[in-house]
Design a protein around this motif. Structure first.
Motif, PDB file in Angstrom:
ATOM      1  N   MET A 759       0.957  -1.517   0.388  1.00 14.13           N
ATOM      2  CA  MET A 759       0.201   0.581   0.294  1.00 14.13           C
ATOM      3  C   MET A 759       1.098   1.366  -0.191  1.00 14.13           C
ATOM      4  O   MET A 759       2.317   1.240   0.105  1.00 14.13           O
ATOM      5  CB  MET A 759      -1.059   0.070   1.101  1.00 14.13           C
ATOM      6  CG  MET A 759      -2.202  -1.374   1.382  1.00 14.13           C
ATOM      7  SD  MET A 759      -3.257  -0.674   3.146  1.00 14.13           S
ATOM      8  CE  MET A 759      -3.634  -2.358   2.911  1.00 14.13           C
ATOM      9  N   GLU A 760       0.527   2.326  -0.492  1.00  8.31           N
ATOM     10  CA  GLU A 760       0.813   3.797  -0.334  1.00  8.31           C
ATOM     11  C   GLU A 760       0.064   4.526   0.790  1.00  8.31           C
ATOM     12  O   GLU A 760      -0.757   4.464   0.407  1.00  8.31           O
ATOM     13  CB  GLU A 760       1.345   4.621  -1.436  1.00  8.31           C
ATOM     14  CG  GLU A 760       1.858   5.575  -1.684  1.00  8.31           C
ATOM     15  CD  GLU A 760       2.013   6.436  -3.055  1.00  8.31           C
ATOM     16  OE1 GLU A 760       3.278   7.098  -2.694  1.00  8.31           O
ATOM     17  OE2 GLU A 760       1.725   5.664  -4.061  1.00  8.31           O
ATOM     18  N   ALA A 761       0.850   5.169   1.984  1.00  8.70           N
ATOM     19  CA  ALA A 761       0.275   6.549   3.105  1.00  8.70           C
ATOM     20  C   ALA A 761       0.073   7.402   2.296  1.00  8.70           C
ATOM     21  O   ALA A 761       1.032   7.903   1.946  1.00  8.70           O
ATOM     22  CB  ALA A 761       0.887   5.955   4.257  1.00  8.70           C
ATOM     23  N   LEU A 762      -1.040   8.297   2.343  1.00  8.31           N
ATOM     24  CA  LEU A 762      -0.957   9.467   1.532  1.00  8.31           C
ATOM     25  C   LEU A 762      -1.625  10.217   2.750  1.00  8.31           C
ATOM     26  O   LEU A 762      -2.963  10.350   3.439  1.00  8.31           O
ATOM     27  CB  LEU A 762      -1.768   9.720   0.513  1.00  8.31           C
ATOM     28  CG  LEU A 762      -1.471   9.010  -1.122  1.00  8.31           C
ATOM     29  CD1 LEU A 762      -2.547   8.441  -2.136  1.00  8.31           C
ATOM     30  CD2 LEU A 762       0.076   9.489  -1.091  1.00  8.31           C
ATOM     31  N   LEU A 763      -0.952  10.992   3.134  1.00  7.39           N
ATOM     32  CA  LEU A 763      -1.705  11.923   4.285  1.00  7.39           C
ATOM     33  C   LEU A 763      -2.536  13.677   3.820  1.00  7.39           C
ATOM     34  O   LEU A 763      -2.893  14.290   2.543  1.00  7.39           O
ATOM     35  CB  LEU A 763       0.150  13.372   4.826  1.00  7.39           C
ATOM     36  CG  LEU A 763       0.040  14.283   6.055  1.00  7.39           C
ATOM     37  CD1 LEU A 763      -0.012  13.073   7.095  1.00  7.39           C
ATOM     38  CD2 LEU A 763       0.900  14.826   6.492  1.00  7.39           C
ATOM     39  N   ARG A 764      -3.465  13.756   4.790  1.00  4.64           N
ATOM     40  CA  ARG A 764      -4.404  14.404   4.515  1.00  4.64           C
ATOM     41  C   ARG A 764      -4.652  15.399   5.152  1.00  4.64           C
ATOM     42  O   ARG A 764      -4.506  14.884   6.511  1.00  4.64           O
ATOM     43  CB  ARG A 764      -5.670  13.905   4.299  1.00  4.64           C
ATOM     44  CG  ARG A 764      -5.730  12.901   3.200  1.00  4.64           C
ATOM     45  CD  ARG A 764      -5.875  14.001   1.751  1.00  4.64           C
ATOM     46  NE  ARG A 764      -6.245  12.974   0.349  1.00  4.64           N
ATOM     47  CZ  ARG A 764      -5.157  12.638  -0.306  1.00  4.64           C
ATOM     48  NH1 ARG A 764      -3.712  13.127  -0.161  1.00  4.64           N
ATOM     49  NH2 ARG A 764      -5.577  12.185  -1.324  1.00  4.64           N
TER      50      ARG A 764
END
Length: 999
Positions: A759-764
């Motif tokens: 997976m790839e975690a993306l910041l929000r």
């Protein structure tokens, strides 16, 4: 005068001494010539070996560069033969662009055919075969002319594949090495190849290409040879040294002109000859004068005898007596006045000599006896001052003089006079006591004291403190005037000051004085008018207040300058610009605000001293530009303000700034690039002050940094944007403290079977109304403000916690990776932080995965390699993200401890029908697999792209076609319940690249 026998002795001694001096000077002249020739030989050896050593460093660097290119070429031809020429040509072009001394670099096969961009060279096999062989692998070819009439020399290195990598090296690089060397007017420093062809020569480019024979004594495999020879180029005879110690096929010849080296010797020899001639002429003159003196002596004796009666009368009047030693030398014939002065009966006659000595003061007796005996034995004149004690105890001072005088029978006897000098001696004693008291006060004063003549300004007296503090001897002082201890341009002011002094005392003024060694002192002068030796003079006391004045100046300087760089502070610059505007309203000036990039990382990684060295080097460049166009100031910790007082020169100033930042600076840790964002503004307008104009330029620099542009001109909209960014930065700081951020995840699948492998975690950053602020707006603010470090720590913590959620869902074999910023990666805390998270959350080895960009790795390659090795030892996987968008160095890539290469979406887009992207992707996949790495393609947005990647061997892929970012729970719910593949699942922090859809 000496008797006849003594005159003969003097003549003999003078002749012998003349011979000794003549022989000694002759030997010294010959030895001096030999010493000067030897000095010229040593100087030529030093010049030759020094330039040879510089050549060795230059050629060794070239050898290393060619070896690296050859190694890259072997790698390209082995892993991607179809793309190898293009890839290698690009790498070569990069090297040539950074090295102006290189005309070109071309890879040839064994028959001289070009394998990269460049013309073939059918003569290559022949000159390679005929080139002289040395211990080094580089081979020099024949000298060549370029189209612009410049000289180049081909330098070849054999590759492991059997081809030849040939660099055309400009001989101007050799000319730069020998230019300016101090070899004298007739000396020379020449660089030749092993065939004897001239490659460079100081001050005479006309000889380049000429061939001269090399000395047979020069070893073929390196060494030096020194000999006296006449140059075939300019027919000048020199002491020459040929050096080939570097092992490369070059020879350095350095020669010192013999005629120039022996010019001082000729003057020295002429001086010696003149001295010898003067001695012999002087001796002849002296001997002739001696003969004349003998004749005059006889005349003097006759006159003494003729005037004996007159002398007797004169003795009575002048308290003077005469005496003569008797022939038995135990009695003295004394005149009646002589007898009376010693307290004897005033009768002329013979008196035992012992009675005279007994009448003398005990402290003087032994001395006078010795002096009298020596004069009697040597025939030298006798003179002595002594005290006598009269019978009544009175002490009188007399002076006795005597000489050998022949009587009427030709017999020489000691004859002389005595004079009573008691009154004179007492007067002198009173004067000496007064002078002694003055001298005691004058000499022992700890401050410099002197007396100078008011009319001539000449020094009349100085004390020991003045000699100590100013460095002149007393004799030098007394031959000077007070103008000589003052700066030359103060002379008129000094004269006017002396004329203006009317009163007795004058003081409390600070003057500049100079010591003998040129050191400047600030002196507070106190003076008084006195009479000295009958002349009008001033007595001066000089108080050294240099330290106090320097302290006051330093305080004033530090108030307006930065201590590290020596440049103006921005407040001081604002004050100067506003003062100029108030004094003379003028057209608007131009301001450049230069913000250096990455300087804040130098001190934490290389140390404070290295950071200061780099900062001072940058300040020196910008300071020179400021002097050229107007002013320059420094704003800690990485910004400079440059002012062009003439706005028409703004573009020239900007060009100078761009050139200054394009060249790296040298530091303790090697070269450091100077990357900068430059903001421009002009003013003042509508009542603006200099501070506001500088602020406008700073906003433009900030915009340049945000847009990743080098130069940006200020406009009014930037102020409004800056206010918004400032408000956003304040909210961002609170958001970090309150942890208002969240992570969403995008799956990464195996290309062959579609299994989710990572997976790839993306910041929000979620707002109160449910909307999100785009990462491209707040991530740069985090990096500028330093909030990226605590935010990065939070992402690491969330990644570790998310792994626990995956493990609870039965997917605990999935690892989580974090893309670390440069600031966090190059600090010393990352490995410790990851180990602490593993312990706190019970993470297995490989549970966390670190992704880095190429720019982070290449910024500090050695430091990056050490951190990456430590992370790998702790079980973390490492990948290079956005591979191919930066400057990828094969030399570093093959040595880095990596697991994955991620191909940027710019190359994946339309790869199924864009041939350029397809070529790049094929090359990158082949390169990664050749290095044992797996390939992940980013930004896959259609089935055709995925099919192309599957067909060409890509390992994994991600993109909107495979899955959009979503919360972790939604991603888990959408994943099939089959067992995981065992591949590492990476979760990475938001990339700061603008425009990427996966953000």
């Amino acid at each position: 005068m000496p008797p006849l026998g003594s005159a003969r002795t003097v003549r003999t001694v003078g002749l012998l001494l003349g011979l000794v001096i003549t022989i000694a000077l002759g030997v010294m002249v010959l030895q001096d010539r030999a010493a000067r020739v030897e000095a010229a030989r040593k100087q030529s050896l030093t010049l030759a070996t020094g330039v040879d050593r510089l050549l060795m460093y230059e050629l060794r660097n070239l050898e290393r560069a060619l070896t690296g290119i050859a190694a890259d070429g072997d790698t390209f031809f082995r892993t991607a033969p179809a793309q190898a020429p293009a890839l290698l040509s690009e790498a070569v072009a990069g090297v040539v662009s950074r090295h102006p001394e290189l005309e070109s670099i071309v890879l040839f096969d064994a028959r001289g055919r070009a394998l990269t961009r460049g013309a073939s060279d059918p003569t290559l096999p022949s000159w390679i075969a005929s080139a002289p062989k040395t211990a080094r692998p580089l081979v020099f070819g024949p000298l060549q002319r370029t189209h612009d009439r410049a000289w180049v020399v081909p330098v070849a290195l054999r590759s492991r594949s059997g081809g030849w990598l040939v660099a055309r090296l400009r001989t101007s690089e050799f000319e730069r090495m020998v230019a300016g060397l101090d070899a004298g007017r007739e000396g020379s420093v020449t660089v030749l190849d092993r065939r004897g062809v001239v490659l460079a020569r100081n001050g005479a480019g006309v000889y380049i290409g000429r061939r001269v024979p090399l000395p047979a004594a020069l070893p073929l495999q390196g060494g030096t040879a020194t000999l006296e020879m006449t140059s075939e180029l300019d027919r000048i005879t020199r002491e020459a040294t040929f050096s080939a110690a570097s092992g490369y096929p070059v020879v350095v010849a350095a020669g010192i002109g013999l005629r120039e080296a022996l010019a001082p010797w000729a003057m020295y020899a002429g001086t010696a000859v003149a001295g010898i001639l003067l001695y012999w002429l002087g001796l002849l003159f002296f001997l002739r004068r001696m003969a004349g003196a003998e004749a005059a002596r006889e005349v003097m004796v006759d006159e003494l005898q003729a005037n004996a009666d007159w002398l007797h009368q004169a003795q009575l009047a002048a308290r003077t007596g005469v005496w003569r030693l008797a022939s038995d030398e135990t009695h003295v014939r004394a005149s009646e006045h002589t007898a009376a002065m010693f307290g004897f009966p005033p009768v002329s006659g013979l008196i035992p000599i012992d009675r005279f000595f007994e009448s003398m003061h005990p402290e003087d007796r032994a001395r006078v006896e010795t002096e009298f005996a020596q004069a009697s034995e040597s025939g030298a004149p006798f003179k002595s001052e002594l005290r006598i004690i009269l019978p009544d105890g009175e002490i009188r001072w007399i002076v006795s003089r005597g000489a050998l005088v022949a009587d009427r029978h030709g017999e020489e006897r000691m004859t002389g006079t005595i004079v009573d000098i008691t009154e004179r001696h007492e007067a002198m004693a009173r004067i000496e006591r007064a002078e002694s008291q003055f001298r005691e006060l004058f000499e022992r004063n700890p401050l410099p004291f002197w007396v100078f003549d008011i009319e001539t300004l000449a020094f009349l007296a100085v004390n020991t403190a003045a000699i100590r503090d100013y460095g002149y001897s007393r004799e030098e002082f007394l031959a000077m005037t007070i103008l000589e201890v003052r700066p030359a341009d103060d002379a008129d002011e000094v004269r006017e000051s002396v004329r203006a002094i009317q009163g007795e005392d004058h003081g409390d003024r600070v003057w500049a004085h100079l010591t003998r060694d040129g050191r400047r002192m600030d002196v507070r002068v106190h003076s008084s008018r006195i009479e000295f030796a009958g002349r009008a003079a001033r007595l001066v006391l000089a108080e050294d207040v240099t330290g106090q004045v320097a302290y006051e100046r330093d305080l004033a300087w530090r108030a307006t300058h930065d201590a590290t760089t020596g440049m103006l502070t921005v407040p001081a610059l604002v004050e100067q610009l506003d003062a100029l505007q108030d004094a003379d309203p003028r057209p608007a000036y131009a301001i450049a605000y230069v913000q250096l990039r990455g300087l804040e990382l130098v001190a934490p990684t290389l140390g404070r001293r290295a950071g200061e060295i780099i900062l001072r080097a940058a300040a020196k460049r910008f300071g020179w530009i400021g002097q050229t166009y107007g002013f320059a100031a420094y704003l800690p910790a990485e910004s400079f303000v440059i002012v062009a007082l003439d706005p028409m020169q703004r573009d020239a100033m900007v060009a100078s700034l761009v050139r200054a930042t394009a060249t790296p600076v040298e530091g303790d840790g090697g070269t450091h690039p100077l990357e900068a964002w430059i903001g421009l503004a002009e003013g003042p307008h509508n009542g603006e002050g200099a501070e506001q104009v500088i602020g406008n330029a700073a906003l433009a620099a900030l915009q340049a940094r945000r847009d990743n542009e080098q130069v940006v001109q200020f406009d009014a909209t930037m102020a409004a944007k800056a206010s918004g960014r400032l408000a956003l930065a304040g909210r961002l700081r609170h958001a970090v403290e309150r942890r208002e951020f969240e992570l969403v995840f995008q799956t990464i699948q195996h290309v062959t079977d579609g299994r989710v492998v990572s997976m790839e975690a993306l910041l929000r950053w979620r707002q109160a109304d449910g909307s999100f602020i785009p990462p491209m707006q707040f991530i740069p603010l985090c990096e500028e403000s330093g909030l990226i470090v605590p935010l990065g720590e939070w992402v690491l913590e969330e990644a570790a916690r998310s792994h626990g959620v995956l493990a609870s869902a039965g997917r605990g074999d999935i690892s989580i990776a974090v893309n670390v910023s440069a600031m966090q990666f190059l600090s010393d805390t990352l490995p410790q932080s990851l180990r602490a998270l593993r312990t706190a959350h019970g993470l297995p080895r490989g549970a966390l995965h670190v992704e880095l960009t190429e720019s982070v790795v290449l910024r500090r390659p050695e430091a990056a390699r050490a951190v990456m090795s430590e992370l790998r030892a702790d079980g973390a996987c490492i990948s290079i993200d956005d591979f191919g968008t930066g400057f990828s160095s094969m030399a570093y890539l093959k040595d880095l401890p990596l697991d994955y290469l991620k191909v940027d979406r710019a190359f994946v887009a339309d790869v199924h029908h864009d041939e350029r992207n397809a070529s790049i992707c094929r090359a990158l996949i082949a390169l990664g697999h050749g290095l044992g790495l797996k390939i992940i393609a980013e930004g896959v947005e259609c089935a055709e792209e995925l099919a192309w990647l599957r067909m060409h061997g890509c390992d994994q892929a991600q993109g909107y076609h495979l899955g959009r970012p979503a919360p972790l729970a939604e991603v888990l719910a959408s994943m099939p319940q089959s067992a995981p593949s065992g591949e590492a699942i990476s979760i990475q922090r938001h990339k700061t690249l603008g425009g990427r859809r996966r953000t």
